[in-house]
Write a protein that holds these residues in place. Structure first.
Motif, PDB file in Angstrom:
ATOM      1  N   GLY A 210       0.790  -1.237   0.000  1.00  0.00           N
ATOM      2  CA  GLY A 210       0.000   0.000   0.000  1.00  0.00           C
ATOM      3  C   GLY A 210       0.812   1.272   0.000  1.00  0.00           C
ATOM      4  N   ALA A 211       2.112   1.185  -0.341  1.00  0.00           N
ATOM      5  CA  ALA A 211       2.995   2.358  -0.216  1.00  0.00           C
ATOM      6  C   ALA A 211       3.441   2.942  -1.550  1.00  0.00           C
ATOM      7  CB  ALA A 211       4.227   1.973   0.603  1.00  0.00           C
ATOM      8  N   ALA A 212       2.829   2.555  -2.652  1.00  0.00           N
ATOM      9  CA  ALA A 212       3.271   3.050  -3.963  1.00  0.00           C
ATOM     10  C   ALA A 212       3.049   4.545  -4.106  1.00  0.00           C
ATOM     11  CB  ALA A 212       2.514   2.319  -5.073  1.00  0.00           C
ATOM     12  N   LYS A 213       4.015   5.213  -4.709  1.00  0.00           N
ATOM     13  CA  LYS A 213       3.818   6.605  -5.104  1.00  0.00           C
ATOM     14  C   LYS A 213       2.781   6.638  -6.216  1.00  0.00           C
ATOM     15  CE  LYS A 213       8.460   8.424  -4.197  1.00  0.00           C
ATOM     16  NZ  LYS A 213       9.667   9.012  -4.840  1.00  0.00           N
ATOM     17  N   GLN A 214       1.884   7.599  -6.155  1.00  0.00           N
ATOM     18  CA  GLN A 214       0.868   7.714  -7.192  1.00  0.00           C
ATOM     19  C   GLN A 214       0.804   9.147  -7.707  1.00  0.00           C
ATOM     20  OE1 GLN A 214      -2.816   5.363  -6.829  1.00  0.00           O
ATOM     21  NE2 GLN A 214      -2.315   5.159  -4.667  1.00  0.00           N
ATOM     22  N   VAL A 215       0.367   9.280  -8.954  1.00  0.00           N
ATOM     23  CA  VAL A 215       0.183  10.622  -9.504  1.00  0.00           C
ATOM     24  C   VAL A 215      -1.150  11.159  -9.006  1.00  0.00           C
ATOM     25  CG1 VAL A 215       1.563  10.129 -11.552  1.00  0.00           C
ATOM     26  CG2 VAL A 215      -0.896   9.750 -11.628  1.00  0.00           C
ATOM     27  N   PRO A 216      -1.304  12.473  -8.930  1.00  0.00           N
ATOM     28  CA  PRO A 216      -2.576  13.046  -8.466  1.00  0.00           C
ATOM     29  C   PRO A 216      -3.747  12.566  -9.319  1.00  0.00           C
ATOM     30  CG  PRO A 216      -0.866  14.727  -8.563  1.00  0.00           C
ATOM     31  CD  PRO A 216      -0.296  13.504  -9.209  1.00  0.00           C
ATOM     32  N   ARG A 217      -4.873  12.361  -8.686  1.00  0.00           N
ATOM     33  CA  ARG A 217      -6.050  11.831  -9.380  1.00  0.00           C
ATOM     34  C   ARG A 217      -6.518  12.747 -10.513  1.00  0.00           C
ATOM     35  NH1 ARG A 217      -8.885  10.382 -12.236  1.00  0.00           N
ATOM     36  NH2 ARG A 217     -10.751   9.085 -12.165  1.00  0.00           N
ATOM     37  N   ARG A 218      -6.301  14.039 -10.380  1.00  0.00           N
ATOM     38  CA  ARG A 218      -6.746  14.981 -11.420  1.00  0.00           C
ATOM     39  C   ARG A 218      -5.878  14.930 -12.670  1.00  0.00           C
ATOM     40  NH1 ARG A 218      -4.030  17.597  -7.485  1.00  0.00           N
ATOM     41  NH2 ARG A 218      -2.196  18.820  -8.079  1.00  0.00           N
ATOM     42  N   MET A 219      -4.764  14.212 -12.607  1.00  0.00           N
ATOM     43  CA  MET A 219      -3.825  14.177 -13.726  1.00  0.00           C
ATOM     44  C   MET A 219      -4.278  13.187 -14.793  1.00  0.00           C
ATOM     45  SD  MET A 219       0.286  13.562 -13.598  1.00  0.00           S
ATOM     46  CE  MET A 219       0.469  15.018 -12.569  1.00  0.00           C
ATOM     47  N   SER A 220      -4.339  13.644 -16.043  1.00  0.00           N
ATOM     48  CA  SER A 220      -4.719  12.764 -17.146  1.00  0.00           C
ATOM     49  C   SER A 220      -3.802  12.956 -18.346  1.00  0.00           C
ATOM     50  CB  SER A 220      -6.172  13.034 -17.561  1.00  0.00           C
ATOM     51  OG  SER A 220      -6.337  14.380 -17.974  1.00  0.00           O
ATOM     52  N   SER A 221      -2.651  13.620 -18.113  1.00  0.00           N
ATOM     53  CA  SER A 221      -1.686  13.832 -19.191  1.00  0.00           C
ATOM     54  C   SER A 221      -0.275  13.809 -18.625  1.00  0.00           C
ATOM     55  CB  SER A 221      -1.940  15.190 -19.876  1.00  0.00           C
ATOM     56  OG  SER A 221      -0.890  15.500 -20.761  1.00  0.00           O
ATOM     57  N   LEU A 222       0.644  13.194 -19.363  1.00  0.00           N
ATOM     58  CA  LEU A 222       2.037  13.152 -18.927  1.00  0.00           C
ATOM     59  C   LEU A 222       2.667  14.533 -18.904  1.00  0.00           C
ATOM     60  CD1 LEU A 222       3.345   9.958 -20.756  1.00  0.00           C
ATOM     61  CD2 LEU A 222       3.278  10.314 -18.288  1.00  0.00           C
ATOM     62  N   ASP A 223       2.149  15.449 -19.697  1.00  0.00           N
ATOM     63  CA  ASP A 223       2.687  16.806 -19.723  1.00  0.00           C
ATOM     64  C   ASP A 223       2.607  17.463 -18.351  1.00  0.00           C
ATOM     65  OD1 ASP A 223       3.265  16.621 -22.403  1.00  0.00           O
ATOM     66  OD2 ASP A 223       1.373  17.525 -23.050  1.00  0.00           O
ATOM     67  N   GLN A 224       1.645  17.044 -17.558  1.00  0.00           N
ATOM     68  CA  GLN A 224       1.479  17.616 -16.225  1.00  0.00           C
ATOM     69  C   GLN A 224       2.589  17.188 -15.273  1.00  0.00           C
ATOM     70  OE1 GLN A 224      -2.847  16.227 -16.520  1.00  0.00           O
ATOM     71  NE2 GLN A 224      -3.016  17.884 -15.046  1.00  0.00           N
ATOM     72  N   LEU A 225       3.385  16.191 -15.664  1.00  0.00           N
ATOM     73  CA  LEU A 225       4.486  15.731 -14.819  1.00  0.00           C
ATOM     74  C   LEU A 225       5.774  16.509 -15.071  1.00  0.00           C
ATOM     75  CD1 LEU A 225       4.047  11.853 -15.026  1.00  0.00           C
ATOM     76  CD2 LEU A 225       3.631  13.284 -13.034  1.00  0.00           C
ATOM     77  N   LYS A 226       5.845  17.221 -16.185  1.00  0.00           N
ATOM     78  CA  LYS A 226       7.080  17.918 -16.551  1.00  0.00           C
ATOM     79  C   LYS A 226       7.554  18.918 -15.504  1.00  0.00           C
ATOM     80  CE  LYS A 226       6.639  17.279 -21.543  1.00  0.00           C
ATOM     81  NZ  LYS A 226       6.455  17.922 -22.858  1.00  0.00           N
ATOM     82  N   PRO A 227       6.660  19.726 -14.891  1.00  0.00           N
ATOM     83  CA  PRO A 227       7.128  20.668 -13.860  1.00  0.00           C
ATOM     84  C   PRO A 227       7.819  19.994 -12.686  1.00  0.00           C
ATOM     85  CG  PRO A 227       4.931  21.256 -14.597  1.00  0.00           C
ATOM     86  CD  PRO A 227       5.237  19.903 -15.185  1.00  0.00           C
ATOM     87  N   SER A 228       7.513  18.716 -12.449  1.00  0.00           N
ATOM     88  CA  SER A 228       8.131  18.003 -11.319  1.00  0.00           C
ATOM     89  C   SER A 228       9.458  17.370 -11.690  1.00  0.00           C
ATOM     90  CB  SER A 228       7.173  16.927 -10.793  1.00  0.00           C
ATOM     91  OG  SER A 228       6.904  15.969 -11.794  1.00  0.00           O
ATOM     92  N   GLY A 229       9.896  17.578 -12.942  1.00  0.00           N
ATOM     93  CA  GLY A 229      11.193  17.084 -13.370  1.00  0.00           C
ATOM     94  C   GLY A 229      11.194  15.675 -13.910  1.00  0.00           C
ATOM     95  N   VAL A 230      10.030  15.074 -14.138  1.00  0.00           N
ATOM     96  CA  VAL A 230       9.942  13.714 -14.666  1.00  0.00           C
ATOM     97  C   VAL A 230      10.103  13.745 -16.185  1.00  0.00           C
ATOM     98  CG1 VAL A 230       8.487  11.675 -14.924  1.00  0.00           C
ATOM     99  CG2 VAL A 230       8.450  12.976 -12.785  1.00  0.00           C
ATOM    100  N   ASP A 231      11.005  12.920 -16.717  1.00  0.00           N
ATOM    101  CA  ASP A 231      11.215  12.830 -18.160  1.00  0.00           C
ATOM    102  C   ASP A 231      10.104  11.980 -18.766  1.00  0.00           C
ATOM    103  OD1 ASP A 231      12.100  12.733 -20.737  1.00  0.00           O
ATOM    104  OD2 ASP A 231      13.804  11.413 -20.346  1.00  0.00           O
ATOM    105  N   THR A 232       9.215  12.632 -19.500  1.00  0.00           N
ATOM    106  CA  THR A 232       8.051  11.931 -20.049  1.00  0.00           C
ATOM    107  C   THR A 232       8.214  11.563 -21.520  1.00  0.00           C
ATOM    108  OG1 THR A 232       6.980  14.035 -20.642  1.00  0.00           O
ATOM    109  CG2 THR A 232       6.535  13.141 -18.442  1.00  0.00           C
ATOM    110  N   SER A 233       9.329  11.970 -22.136  1.00  0.00           N
ATOM    111  CA  SER A 233       9.492  11.763 -23.576  1.00  0.00           C
ATOM    112  C   SER A 233       9.435  10.292 -23.965  1.00  0.00           C
ATOM    113  CB  SER A 233      10.812  12.382 -24.055  1.00  0.00           C
ATOM    114  OG  SER A 233      11.909  11.825 -23.345  1.00  0.00           O
ATOM    115  N   SER A 234      10.032   9.427 -23.151  1.00  0.00           N
ATOM    116  CA  SER A 234      10.077   8.004 -23.490  1.00  0.00           C
ATOM    117  C   SER A 234       8.810   7.267 -23.077  1.00  0.00           C
ATOM    118  CB  SER A 234      11.284   7.340 -22.809  1.00  0.00           C
ATOM    119  OG  SER A 234      11.181   7.458 -21.406  1.00  0.00           O
TER     120      SER A 234
END
Length: 320
Positions: free
Chosen positions: A71-95
């Motif tokens: 039960g300890a997995a990191k999860q993305v916010p429920r409102r997120m439905s696009s990888l582009d929303q992860l870019k501000p957090s420094g996550v490389d979404t290109s691949s």
């Protein structure tokens, strides 16, 4: 000077070495303690005392020598439905974008196939033979990874596996059939979903209006179930770069969303979030998934499989 230098070097390096040895000994002790505790979990599962097994797991949750990953997995916010929303957090979404698109396409094609009344032979072959397997052993490997994807995602999101099965090499040789399955605690509502689906099909009952069935299960349960059931499909794409195309898992998830009264736009939004969340969980824990698949291929017990996950996890990858 020379003696003083060596004396100083020894006195400064010895504590560091001792610390490493003590740390390794603690880890070994915790691993042994965890395995002993998981044997108790296995005993309860074998007797179908599922609530007792879950209680034991929760007692071990987050404790030294216990279970850090349940039960300890990191999860993305429920409102997120696009990888582009992860870019501000420094996550490389290109691949990851092409991977997410491929999984969503597999889901869509499977639903279209299930809803179509007539499917041509060429379309069926396209769905079932895409990326064609060369042997049953390859099918078996895909099945192992598929079920490991379910197991790992479910476990990390807090769903305890009750049991699982995988076709072994003897079955493959004798029957030429590849198959697998896994059951989790907390998803018992599927029995009601299946019953409603059968009644609607056999009695031609109209489908419920949007929203009429909401509240039958919590949003937390729905999110956990959605990601867990997508774990198999996502694992196939991660390991093999494609999926054969026909998935009972896809039909089951779609049935649950219909049962909950989700409208088409809501289904799309929920599905995108669930795929992104599941992809990131399995990308983050690739080594655990790989070792878990090997253990499941050897028909290890649920407790032994959990031990493999816990032994492989990196604490920095888990939510604190």
């Amino acid at each position: 000077m020379t003696l003083t230098f060596h004396s100083g070097a020894l006195s400064s390096s010895f504590p560091a070495t001792r610390t490493l040895l003590v740390s390794a000994k603690i880890k070994d002790t915790e691993a042994v303690r965890r395995r002993l505790a998981l044997r108790k979990v296995d005993r309860e599962l074998s007797k179908r005392n599922y609530k007792a097994a879950l209680t034991l797991v929760k007692q071990l949750q987050g404790k030294p020598g216990g279970l850090r990953g349940f039960g300890a997995a990191k999860q993305v916010p429920r409102r997120m439905s696009s990888l582009d929303q992860l870019k501000p957090s420094g996550v490389d979404t290109s691949s990851l974008q092409s991977l997410v698109d491929s999984i969503l396409d597999s889901f869509k094609r499977s639903i279209e196939f299930q809803q179509s009344e007539e499917v041509s032979l060429s379309e069926l072959e396209s769905l079932t033979r895409e990326g064609s397997h060369e042997s049953f052993s390859e099918d078996h490997l895909m099945c192992m990874q598929h079920e490991a994807g379910h197991f790992l995602v479910g476990y990390l999101l807090g769903a305890l596996p009750k049991r699982y099965f995988l076709s072994n090499t003897e079955t493959l040789t004798r029957d030429g059939l590849v198959g697998g399955g896994i059951e989790f605690m907390g998803f018992e509502f599927l029995g009601e979903v299946d019953t409603v689906g059968i009644l609607e099909k056999n009695l031609s009952r109209p489908k419920p209006r949007a929203g009429i069935d909401r509240g039958k299960i919590s949003l937390t349960t729905l999110n956990r179930f959605s990601c867990t059931i997508l774990g198999g499909l996502v694992a196939e794409h991660l390991v093999f770069g494609y999926s054969p195309g026909l998935h009972g898992d896809v039909e089951k998830l779609n049935s649950v969303l219909q049962w909950m009264g989700f409208e088409e736009s809501e289904v799309d939004s929920h599905l995108k979030w669930a795929v992104i969340n599941t992809v990131l969980i399995l990308v983050r824990h690739q080594e655990a998934r790989s070792r878990l698949a090997e253990s499941m291929g050897l028909a290890k017990s649920v407790g032994s499989c959990i031990a493999v996950i816990e032994d492989t996890l990196n604490g920095n990858e888990l939510q604190t």
